[in-house]
Enzyme design. Structure first.
Site, PDB file in Angstrom:
ATOM      1  CB  CYS A  73    -100.709  13.906  27.086  1.00  0.00           C
ATOM      2  SG  CYS A  73    -102.012  13.396  25.961  1.00  0.00           S
ATOM      3  CG  ASP A  74     -98.582  17.080  28.315  1.00  0.00           C
ATOM      4  OD1 ASP A  74     -97.886  16.136  27.902  1.00  0.00           O
ATOM      5  OD2 ASP A  74     -99.072  17.945  27.572  1.00  0.00           O
ATOM      6  CB  CYS A  78    -103.417  16.209  26.435  1.00  0.00           C
ATOM      7  SG  CYS A  78    -103.759  14.441  26.683  1.00  0.00           S
TER       8      CYS A  78
END
Length: 335
Positions: free
Chosen positions: A140-141, A137
């Site tokens: 997300c990261d 992701c």
């Protein structure tokens, strides 16, 4: 098989969407029964720091957040079964049946929240280094790799979207694709090519993610798909962006789904083609796939199920009140 009492709501799935649906339906006194599965918590159980969920200014570990979601739903009376459903027998406006071994559970409504799994490369180091340099992701990261060198694996729009987002933080980003030609849309590929720190490496196939002495990702072993020549690429992070697989196998052939298995719902609703059957979270979402969007549709699914069960639709504002709004369940429409 002996049937249990007829439940108001059964929720299948235990990620952000399922737990949020459980919270809302339990506060409405619908006494939901949640089959959360052995993999309860969804993809966040395999996530380390979550920094983009509202309400956690210092960030939170994925498993910790899922524990809090679960505990909040349980506080209002949600019941949990930590087991995987064997099959579903869905009807259009009638009784919905959930089968677990020799037991059958019946309900007036079912909320499908089984989520989706990221597609994997299936190479050494991919699972072992998850959360230690390997991610599925970018949104997300990506911010964790500020000033570092990363690769993004994939040739579709998802890979381009991840690359463009991560390039805002990374020093150098290498897009790795197994073919010379990308299957991403022209506009997405054009936008990625406009980023000065994105380079493109084709046709190469990742063969292994290799850890350094600190236990984190250090190198990616690649092989040229045409010549077979091997190559090592230094990398602090690697993002696998080759799509997701919705976990819709339980309802295949029962509810309408698209060609990739994502369950179809009515616009602006969580209603499937079957009355009394609702679908939420990553099971229906091929675009956003974030914990916060999954939780949002979980809320929608709970309200849709509540409205379906009642003569007079409640006001959503009632759920702001302490303890929710007392409800009296009306007969299921069509019964």
């Amino acid at each position: 098989m002996e049937a249990k009492k007829t439940e108001n709501v059964i929720i299948v799935g235990g990620g952000p969407a399922g737990y949020t649906a459980a919270l809302y339906t339990s506060r409405a006194n619908l006494e939901p029964l949640v089959f959360e599965g052995f993999r309860w918590g969804g993809q966040l159980q395999n996530t380390t720091d979550v920094e983009n969920y509202p309400g956690y200014p210092e960030g939170v570990m994925g498993p910790e957040m899922m524990n809090e979601f679960r505990a909040q739903a349980e506080r209002f009376g949600t019941r949990f079964v930590t087991d995987d459903v064997d099959r579903l027998e869905l009807s259009d406006g009638g009784t919905q049946r959930v089968f677990l071994g020799d037991d059958v559970y019946e309900a007036k409504t079912v909320i499908l929240a089984m989520g989706a799994d990221p597609r994997r490369l299936g190479i050494p180091g991919e699972i072992e280094l998850s959360g230690r340099g390997v991610s599925t992701c970018g949104v997300c990261d990506g911010a964790f790799f500020k000033g570092q060198n990363v690769i993004v694996v994939g040739g579709g729009d998802s890979a381009m979207e991840d690359s463009i987002f991560i390039s805002k933080y990374a020093n150098d980003l290498t897009s790795v694709h197994r073919r010379d030609e990308y299957r991403a849309s022209k506009i997405m590929l054009y936008r990625a090519r406009q980023q000065p720190n994105i380079s493109f490496k084709t046709p190469y196939v990742p063969e292994e993610f290799v850890a350094g002495e600190d236990g984190k990702l250090a190198k990616v072993l690649l092989r040229n798909a045409d010549t077979g020549e091997a190559e090592e690429l230094d990398a602090d992070g690697a993002f696998v962006a080759i799509g997701h697989i919705p976990r819709s196998e339980l309802v295949t052939g029962q509810v309408d789904a698209d060609e990739d298995g994502y369950v179809k719902v009515q616009a602006g609703s969580t209603q499937t083609n079957l009355a009394g059957v609702f679908a939420v979270g990553d099971l229906v979402d091929r675009t956003y796939r974030q914990a916060v969007t999954a939780a949002g549709t979980g809320c929608m699914g709970a309200l849709d199920a509540e409205w379906y069960l009642r003569d007079t639709p409640p006001s959503p504002e009632a759920h702001w009140q302490r303890g929710g709004e007392p409800v009296e369940i009306a007969p299921t429409p069509g019964s």
